[in-house]
Design a protein around this motif. Structure first.
Motif, PDB file in Angstrom:
ATOM      1  N   GLY A 122       1.230  -3.704  24.868  1.00 45.06           N
ATOM      2  CA  GLY A 122       2.024  -4.811  24.367  1.00 45.06           C
ATOM      3  C   GLY A 122       2.398  -4.793  22.906  1.00 45.06           C
ATOM      4  N   ALA A 123       1.922  -3.804  22.132  1.00 46.92           N
ATOM      5  CA  ALA A 123       2.299  -3.745  20.714  1.00 46.92           C
ATOM      6  C   ALA A 123       3.808  -3.581  20.589  1.00 46.92           C
ATOM      7  N   LEU A 124       4.387  -4.281  19.625  1.00 44.61           N
ATOM      8  CA  LEU A 124       5.826  -4.217  19.398  1.00 44.61           C
ATOM      9  C   LEU A 124       6.217  -3.081  18.461  1.00 44.61           C
ATOM     10  N   ARG A 125       5.372  -2.861  17.461  1.00 41.86           N
ATOM     11  CA  ARG A 125       5.690  -1.890  16.416  1.00 41.86           C
ATOM     12  C   ARG A 125       4.404  -1.391  15.790  1.00 41.86           C
ATOM     13  N   ILE A 126       4.359  -0.107  15.483  1.00 41.67           N
ATOM     14  CA  ILE A 126       3.185   0.491  14.858  1.00 41.67           C
ATOM     15  C   ILE A 126       3.678   1.393  13.734  1.00 41.67           C
ATOM     16  N   LEU A 127       3.076   1.255  12.568  1.00 38.35           N
ATOM     17  CA  LEU A 127       3.407   2.132  11.450  1.00 38.35           C
ATOM     18  C   LEU A 127       2.128   2.772  10.934  1.00 38.35           C
ATOM     19  N   GLU A 128       2.179   4.079  10.754  1.00 35.50           N
ATOM     20  CA  GLU A 128       1.096   4.857  10.154  1.00 35.50           C
ATOM     21  C   GLU A 128       1.688   5.432   8.877  1.00 35.50           C
ATOM     22  N   CYS A 129       1.153   5.065   7.712  1.00 33.48           N
ATOM     23  CA  CYS A 129       1.775   5.417   6.436  1.00 33.48           C
ATOM     24  C   CYS A 129       0.829   6.251   5.578  1.00 33.48           C
ATOM     25  N   TRP A 130       1.265   7.454   5.213  1.00 34.93           N
ATOM     26  CA  TRP A 130       0.513   8.389   4.381  1.00 34.93           C
ATOM     27  C   TRP A 130       0.782   8.063   2.916  1.00 34.93           C
ATOM     28  N   ALA A 131      -0.239   7.919   2.098  1.00 38.64           N
ATOM     29  CA  ALA A 131      -0.075   7.530   0.694  1.00 38.64           C
ATOM     30  C   ALA A 131       0.874   8.466  -0.037  1.00 38.64           C
ATOM     31  N   ASP A 132       1.750   7.862  -0.819  1.00 37.92           N
ATOM     32  CA  ASP A 132       2.724   8.611  -1.591  1.00 37.92           C
ATOM     33  C   ASP A 132       2.693   8.189  -3.062  1.00 37.92           C
ATOM     34  N   ASP A 133       2.615   6.886  -3.299  1.00 38.38           N
ATOM     35  CA  ASP A 133       2.616   6.342  -4.660  1.00 38.38           C
ATOM     36  C   ASP A 133       1.559   5.241  -4.696  1.00 38.38           C
ATOM     37  N   VAL A 134       0.297   5.634  -4.773  1.00 35.37           N
ATOM     38  CA  VAL A 134      -0.828   4.695  -4.690  1.00 35.37           C
ATOM     39  C   VAL A 134      -1.677   4.857  -5.957  1.00 35.37           C
ATOM     40  N   PRO A 135      -1.337   4.093  -6.996  1.00 39.81           N
ATOM     41  CA  PRO A 135      -2.032   4.249  -8.272  1.00 39.81           C
ATOM     42  C   PRO A 135      -3.436   3.638  -8.254  1.00 39.81           C
ATOM     43  N   ASP A 136      -4.280   4.161  -9.104  1.00 39.89           N
ATOM     44  CA  ASP A 136      -5.587   3.551  -9.329  1.00 39.89           C
ATOM     45  C   ASP A 136      -5.385   2.290 -10.155  1.00 39.89           C
ATOM     46  N   GLY A 137      -6.130   1.244  -9.818  1.00 37.74           N
ATOM     47  CA  GLY A 137      -6.036  -0.011 -10.564  1.00 37.74           C
ATOM     48  C   GLY A 137      -7.148  -0.117 -11.588  1.00 37.74           C
ATOM     49  N   LYS A 138      -7.111  -1.177 -12.370  1.00 35.83           N
ATOM     50  CA  LYS A 138      -8.151  -1.406 -13.374  1.00 35.83           C
ATOM     51  C   LYS A 138      -9.379  -2.067 -12.772  1.00 35.83           C
ATOM     52  N   VAL A 139      -9.190  -2.877 -11.739  1.00 34.59           N
ATOM     53  CA  VAL A 139     -10.306  -3.581 -11.123  1.00 34.59           C
ATOM     54  C   VAL A 139     -10.623  -2.995  -9.748  1.00 34.59           C
ATOM     55  N   THR A 140      -9.604  -2.849  -8.925  1.00 36.50           N
ATOM     56  CA  THR A 140      -9.788  -2.258  -7.607  1.00 36.50           C
ATOM     57  C   THR A 140      -8.494  -1.600  -7.179  1.00 36.50           C
ATOM     58  N   HIS A 141      -8.568  -0.795  -6.125  1.00 34.34           N
ATOM     59  CA  HIS A 141      -7.381  -0.114  -5.604  1.00 34.34           C
ATOM     60  C   HIS A 141      -7.702   0.436  -4.226  1.00 34.34           C
TER      61      HIS A 141
END
Length: 121
Positions: A34-53
């Motif tokens: 019954g799922a309508l849509r599924i997305l699997e996304c490989w990191a491309d632009d995922v910066p480190d944050g100052k507190v968390t990421h």
């Protein structure tokens, strides 16, 4: 209104194709349930944050890539019924079997949850 399951995982970068193969097999099951849509996304632009990421959240190592995925369901009831069926110990669907379709990542570091959309444009 729809219902969303979200996931964040760390996948060994060398296992990218294994992850794609795993997702292609498992995601078909979600669609059949019954799922309508599924997305699997490989990191491309995922910066480190100052507190968390994202990387810190899943304890990603240098040789791992963050994957952000979600499943859109028509409603929570459809999602709950699908998860109940998938978790049934009598479920014989080999596509969801760890022996036939092993997860190419450490599932203990997966972050996941169900969400009710509150704004949709």
């Amino acid at each position: 209104m729809s219902y969303i399951d979200g996931f964040v995982i760390a996948v060994p970068t060398a296992n990218k194709q294994k992850f794609i193969d795993h997702a292609n097999m498992a995601d078909v099951v979600f669609k059949e349930m019954g799922a309508l849509r599924i997305l699997e996304c490989w990191a491309d632009d995922v910066p480190d944050g100052k507190v968390t990421h994202f990387r810190r959240a899943v304890q990603a190592q240098e040789d791992e890539t963050v994957v952000f995925s979600w499943i859109e369901w028509p409603d929570k009831e459809t999602r709950d019924a699908a998860f109940k069926k998938m978790m049934d110990p009598n479920n014989t669907d080999e596509r969801m079997s760890q022996e036939k379709n092993p997860m190419p990542f450490d599932g203990k570091r997966m972050i996941f949850g169900g969400f009710r959309p509150i704004v949709e444009i």
